[in-house]
Design an enzyme around this catalytic site. Structure first.
Site, PDB file in Angstrom:
ATOM      1  N   ALA A 126       0.859  -1.192   0.000  1.00  0.00           N
ATOM      2  CA  ALA A 126       0.000   0.000   0.000  1.00  0.00           C
ATOM      3  C   ALA A 126       0.892   1.237   0.000  1.00  0.00           C
ATOM      4  CB  ALA A 126      -0.877  -0.011   1.252  1.00  0.00           C
ATOM      5  N   GLY A 165       1.004  -5.332   0.688  1.00  0.00           N
ATOM      6  CA  GLY A 165      -0.100  -5.504  -0.254  1.00  0.00           C
ATOM      7  C   GLY A 165       0.355  -6.100  -1.572  1.00  0.00           C
ATOM      8  N   GLU A 201       0.358  -9.683  -0.931  1.00  0.00           N
ATOM      9  CA  GLU A 201      -1.046 -10.086  -0.804  1.00  0.00           C
ATOM     10  C   GLU A 201      -1.730 -10.139  -2.158  1.00  0.00           C
ATOM     11  OE1 GLU A 201      -1.631  -7.004   2.286  1.00  0.00           O
ATOM     12  OE2 GLU A 201      -2.788  -8.554   3.292  1.00  0.00           O
ATOM     13  N   GLU A 254       4.278  -5.640   7.282  1.00  0.00           N
ATOM     14  CA  GLU A 254       3.389  -4.658   7.894  1.00  0.00           C
ATOM     15  C   GLU A 254       3.637  -4.477   9.389  1.00  0.00           C
ATOM     16  OE1 GLU A 254       2.550  -6.881   5.670  1.00  0.00           O
ATOM     17  OE2 GLU A 254       1.011  -6.152   4.306  1.00  0.00           O
TER      18      GLU A 254
HETATM   19  N1  T1G Z   1       4.537   3.575   0.161  1.00  0.00           N
HETATM   20  C1  T1G Z   1       4.958   4.827  -0.154  1.00  0.00           C
HETATM   21  N2  T1G Z   1       6.255   5.123  -0.464  1.00  0.00           N
HETATM   22  C2  T1G Z   1       7.143   4.109  -0.445  1.00  0.00           C
HETATM   23  C3  T1G Z   1       6.768   2.793  -0.107  1.00  0.00           C
HETATM   24  C4  T1G Z   1       5.395   2.543   0.200  1.00  0.00           C
HETATM   25  N3  T1G Z   1       4.948   1.325   0.482  1.00  0.00           N
HETATM   26  N4  T1G Z   1       7.895   2.018  -0.159  1.00  0.00           N
HETATM   27  C5  T1G Z   1       8.902   2.824  -0.525  1.00  0.00           C
HETATM   28  N5  T1G Z   1       8.454   4.073  -0.697  1.00  0.00           N
HETATM   29  C6  T1G Z   1       9.264   5.226  -1.105  1.00  0.00           C
HETATM   30  C7  T1G Z   1      10.299   5.609  -0.073  1.00  0.00           C
HETATM   31  O1  T1G Z   1       9.726   6.481   0.882  1.00  0.00           O
HETATM   32  C8  T1G Z   1      11.343   6.291  -0.930  1.00  0.00           C
HETATM   33  O2  T1G Z   1      10.841   7.593  -1.245  1.00  0.00           O
HETATM   34  C9  T1G Z   1      11.303   5.492  -2.233  1.00  0.00           C
HETATM   35  O3  T1G Z   1      10.018   4.834  -2.253  1.00  0.00           O
HETATM   36  C10 T1G Z   1      12.389   4.432  -2.326  1.00  0.00           C
HETATM   37  O4  T1G Z   1      12.275   3.663  -1.122  1.00  0.00           O
HETATM   38  C11 T1G Z   1      -2.521  -3.410   2.689  1.00  0.00           C
HETATM   39  C12 T1G Z   1      -1.302  -2.161   4.734  1.00  0.00           C
HETATM   40  C13 T1G Z   1      10.413  -1.409  -1.360  1.00  0.00           C
HETATM   41  C14 T1G Z   1      12.305  -2.562  -0.162  1.00  0.00           C
HETATM   42  O5  T1G Z   1       6.332  -1.898   4.131  1.00  0.00           O
HETATM   43  O6  T1G Z   1      10.579  -1.767   2.299  1.00  0.00           O
HETATM   44  O7  T1G Z   1       0.946  -2.875   2.187  1.00  0.00           O
HETATM   45  O8  T1G Z   1      12.717   8.949  -0.201  1.00  0.00           O
HETATM   46  O9  T1G Z   1      14.531   4.334  -0.242  1.00  0.00           O
HETATM   47  O10 T1G Z   1      16.009   0.947  -0.329  1.00  0.00           O
HETATM   48  O11 T1G Z   1      -1.648  -5.123   3.983  1.00  0.00           O
HETATM   49  O12 T1G Z   1      11.121   0.944   0.197  1.00  0.00           O
HETATM   50  O13 T1G Z   1      12.756   8.401  -2.645  1.00  0.00           O
HETATM   51  O14 T1G Z   1      11.044   9.992  -1.750  1.00  0.00           O
HETATM   52  O15 T1G Z   1      13.244   2.376   0.762  1.00  0.00           O
HETATM   53  O16 T1G Z   1      15.322   0.359  -2.719  1.00  0.00           O
HETATM   54  C15 T1G Z   1       3.865  -2.538   3.141  1.00  0.00           C
HETATM   55  C16 T1G Z   1       8.106  -0.500   2.360  1.00  0.00           C
HETATM   56  C17 T1G Z   1       3.072  -1.274   3.171  1.00  0.00           C
HETATM   57  C18 T1G Z   1       7.406  -1.810   2.002  1.00  0.00           C
HETATM   58  C19 T1G Z   1      12.706  -0.493  -1.521  1.00  0.00           C
HETATM   59  N6  T1G Z   1       5.064  -2.362   2.352  1.00  0.00           N
HETATM   60  N7  T1G Z   1       9.183  -0.197   1.446  1.00  0.00           N
HETATM   61  O17 T1G Z   1      13.826  -0.172  -0.758  1.00  0.00           O
HETATM   62  O18 T1G Z   1      14.236   2.213  -1.565  1.00  0.00           O
HETATM   63  S1  T1G Z   1       1.622  -1.411   4.144  1.00  0.00           S
HETATM   64  C20 T1G Z   1       6.232  -2.020   2.940  1.00  0.00           C
HETATM   65  C21 T1G Z   1      10.374  -0.843   1.535  1.00  0.00           C
HETATM   66  C22 T1G Z   1       0.672  -2.544   3.298  1.00  0.00           C
HETATM   67  C23 T1G Z   1      -1.267  -4.028   3.182  1.00  0.00           C
HETATM   68  C24 T1G Z   1      -0.464  -3.148   4.050  1.00  0.00           C
HETATM   69  C25 T1G Z   1      11.459  -0.352   0.630  1.00  0.00           C
HETATM   70  C26 T1G Z   1      11.700  -1.227  -0.599  1.00  0.00           C
HETATM   71  P1  T1G Z   1      11.907   8.813  -1.478  1.00  0.00           P
HETATM   72  P2  T1G Z   1      13.631   3.171  -0.438  1.00  0.00           P
HETATM   73  P3  T1G Z   1      14.950   0.813  -1.367  1.00  0.00           P
END
Ligand code: T1G
Length: 687
Positions: free
Chosen positions: A63, A102, A105, A125
């Site tokens: 998400a 997500g 998922e 999450e």
């Molecule tokens: N949402 C919004 N922005 C995100 C994002 C996300 N999920 N993931 C990364 N970004 C942005 C981050 O802020 C940065 O922005 C840029 O992307 C590069 O990220 C419904 C409720 C994917 C392994 O927890 O683990 O799904 O600083 O620097 O080192 O059940 O990002 O460039 O402006 O980290 O290559 C679950 C979180 C969400 C994954 C990449 N998903 N992201 O790592 O780059 S909740 C997560 C990461 C959800 C569902 C639930 C990592 C990455 P900027 P980065 P990276």
């Protein structure tokens, strides 16, 4: 469909490509585009199977975390997923990069999953104070069973595609660089073979594989109680999986939603989502040109092979950067290199690295007893005694041998970097790189910007921080920079309140109960009272304890008495010493403070110091302070750090309490102007 979703057909296979940089998060545009494209192919009878693939670096990374807290917009993820499940034809997820949250998922909703070997899948999450709220808690146990599903969701760890294949999370691996071709070929086989289109929701084999599941949940709860003390999300995840094994799918989904909403709306999750972005802000410095030319750091020199120098060295070796490691004596050099090897070998024993990697890292070390050997490195990091005269001498000599353009960095934890830079003819190339011990483990790197530090030197250091796996926070020059400075009031107040009549064990209980790993007195006993002992111009409890041979756990006694199993018990002798010191210093006694009053007394001054750090421009933003405290001092992540926590407590409440404390204990409690201004204007540090 829309700009982020494009569709095409290859024969009977409909292909949907999502392209929404940076990580194809399920923001509204992605959801709309995907939902529209699925519905279009659902209605197209010439399409017998659908492949969903993402452009850019990764499959859906979950998400869009930045959308939480905003009014939900249709189509919600659940609506999109229902469209997939009711497509009436096979939907294949083509996975590369990191299919997380997500995104994972989504893959579980699809009927089949193909992946390149380098891809990773996970449900992280829990790190955001959430649970997989788009069916993950109901579908994952149906594929891998409740026990492994709990492990994956409670740890948030990623699994590689090969492991995912073995677990049945992925159906087929396709060659790197040929994901689309592989997915389309897989789709055509599904069509040709007329494979039954099963839905994960209908599977129960893995749920029914273990009859008595109670031990699984008991073990998960016991583990979470230790590993995640104070966090809400783990228990809700466990409850959701219990629903998966006991309820029909649709009822389990309702229960998942209830448990998800409870977490989503909690302060803990707001704090943890805030922190996700805070970590990524630390390396952004306003005014630093994005296209600034960086200095090339191909080779590093480290002066000092002690605990810090050795740990610092390992960061570069592990990143494949050669290090010339210099010491004053062969004996010290051998000891330092021996410690580095031992550390790597211990990691190899735990399976974290291979023995080949140990040798590869060790081969990158060039031992040295002569500063002249540092004439060819691009960056030198000094990690010697915290004495200004020693550092200035080293930097002056270093300036004479280091090549032009080499960056000279100090690991000093509190000395004036500008004065150190003044000992060289290249102050623009001098910077502070303050690692936290153990330097090869702690992720925080305070990058201390001197008055004359050049922009390219700062930018190079920020880039290097990422390369060696550190989270950078930029600090101006002051005593203690950010983390050590802001946490000093907590130590001072803890030491003060025990002299006023509150025993150490109550202080430790309050600090531990707030969420820190240990209370301050238990910590000092663990580390050793003699390790960091400031000499004060007045009698202190700590010095009395040291004089009495009570050096902490290692001597069987410190602030506490310890039995042979190192179990701590409050010490009547210590209570007498405290009373003695208090009497000699004429400190008024009061009844022991309550746990809440102890938190206010010891942590509101930390917030106040944070306000001063911001006022003085030492920190660029409040969230950098939070990152420094969480990573540097284990401040409980579920509170978001001192500044986010202050906002959640309420700044007016903190100002009022600080003023009350000032009226009793003196002006050191007076609230900082910035704190007062924000409190009075309804502002916040992190809003
Ligand atoms: N949402 C919004 N922005 C995100 C994002 C996300 N999920 N993931 C990364 N970004 C942005 C981050 O802020 C940065 O922005 C840029 O992307 C590069 O990220 C419904 C409720 C994917 C392994 O927890 O683990 O799904 O600083 O620097 O080192 O059940 O990002 O460039 O402006 O980290 O290559 C679950 C979180 C969400 C994954 C990449 N998903 N992201 O790592 O780059 S909740 C997560 C990461 C959800 C569902 C639930 C990592 C990455 P900027 P980065 P990276």
């Amino acid at each position: 469909m829309n700009a982020v979703a494009t569709s095409e057909k290859q024969g009977e296979v409909g292909i949907i490509t999502i392209d929404s940089p940076p990580v194809n998060a399920f923001g509204i545009a992605v959801r709309e585009g995907l939902h529209g494209a699925i519905n279009a192919f659902k209605a197209d009878d010439t399409v017998k199977a659908i492949v969903v693939i993402c452009a850019g670096r990764t499959f859906f990374a979950g998400a869009d975390i930045s959308e939480f807290g905003k009014p939900p917009q249709e189509p919600l993820l659940g609506t999109v997923f229902a469209g997939i499940e009711d497509a009436g034809k096979p939907v294949i997820a083509a996975i590369h990069g990191t299919a997380l949250g997500g995104g994972c998922e989504f893959a579980l909703v699809c009927n089949f999953r193909v992946s390149v070997p380098s891809a990773k899948l996970g449900l992280p999450e829990v790190k955001l104070g959430l649970l997989p709220g788009a069916g993950g808690t109901q579908r994952l146990p149906r594929i891998v069973g409740p026990e492994l599903a709990l492990d994956l969701m409670l740890s948030g760890r990623q699994v590689g595609a090969n492991e995912a294949l073995k677990l049945g999370l992925v159906d087929e691996l396709v060659p790197e660089g040929a994901l689309l071709e592989g997915a389309v070929a897989f789709a055509n086989r599904v069509i040709a073979e007329g494979r039954p289109v099963t839905k994960v929701r209908d599977r129960r084999d893995q749920l029914d594989a273990v009859a008595d599941k109670a031990p699984i949940f008991a073990a998960a709860r016991a583990k979470a109680a230790k590993a995640s003390r104070g966090y809400m999300a783990p228990e809700n995840i466990i409850k959701a999986v219990e629903a998966a094994v006991t309820l029909p799918f649709d009822e389990g989904m309702v229960r998942e939603r209830e448990l998800f909403v409870e977490l989503r709306d909690s302060t803990q999750s707001a704090a943890q989502r805030y922190y996700f972005f805070a970590e990524r802000q630390g390396g952004k410095v306003p005014g630093l040109p994005a296209d600034i030319a960086l200095r090339n750091i191909a080779k590093v020199g480290v002066i000092g092979a002690g605990t810090m120098g050795g740990g610092i060295t390992m960061n570069f070796l592990s990143a494949g950067i050669p290090v010339t490691l210099m010491e004053m004596t062969q004996e010290a050099l051998d000891r330092g290199i021996g410690t580095i090897r031992r550390n790597y070998e211990n990691s190899a024993k735990r399976g974290r690295i291979t023995t080949d990697e140990v040798e590869r890292c060790m081969a990158l070390i060039t031992p040295s007893l002569d500063m002249a050997d540092l004439s060819d490195v691009d960056l030198v990091i000094e990690a010697v005694f915290e004495r200004m005269d020693v550092k200035k001498d080293i930097f002056s000599r270093l300036d004479a041998v280091a090549k032009p353009g080499a960056i000279l960095a100090s690991n000093t934890s509190f000395l004036d970097l500008n004065e150190i830079a003044g000992a060289t003819a290249r102050p623009e190339s001098v910077i502070g790189l303050h690692f936290f011990s153990p330097a090869n483990v702690m992720r925080l790197l305070e990058i201390v910007r001197g008055e004359k530090t050049a922009d390219d030197v700062l930018a190079t250091s920020l880039k290097l921080a990422g390369k060696i796996g550190k989270v950078p926070v930029v600090s101006g020059v002051c005593d203690g920079f950010i983390a050590n400075r802001i946490m000093t009031p907590r130590r001072e107040q803890c030491e003060a309140v025990i002299l006023e009549g509150t025993p150490p064990e109550l202080v430790d209980k309050a600090i531990y109960g707030f969420g820190f790993g240990m209370g301050p007195f238990a910590t000092m006993d663990l580390v050793g009272l003699d390790v960091i002992n400031r000499s004060e111009p007045y009698r202190t409890v700590k010095q009395d304890l040291l004089d009495a041979g009570r050096r902490g756990q290692k001597s069987g006694a410190g602030y506490y008495d310890y039995d042979e199993n190192r179990k701590a018990t409050p010490s009547p002798l210590v209570a007498n010493i405290i009373a003695d010191v208090a009497a000699e210093r004429g400190i008024p006694q009061s009844p022991p403070l309550s746990q809440d009053d102890l938190i206010a007394r010891t942590l509101y001054p930390v917030v106040n110091e944070g306000a001063r750090i911001l006022e003085e421009g030492i920190a660029i933003r409040a969230s950098d302070i939070d990152v420094a405290c969480i990573l540097g001092y284990n401040w409980p992540l579920y509170t978001g750090g001192p500044m986010f926590w202050a906002d959640s407590v309420g700044l007016p409440k903190i100002v009022a309490e600080l003023r009350r404390l000032a009226s009793i204990h003196g002006p050191q409690f007076e609230p900082a102007p910035l704190l007062v201004k924000l409190a009075e204007s309804g502002g916040s540090f992190t809003g």
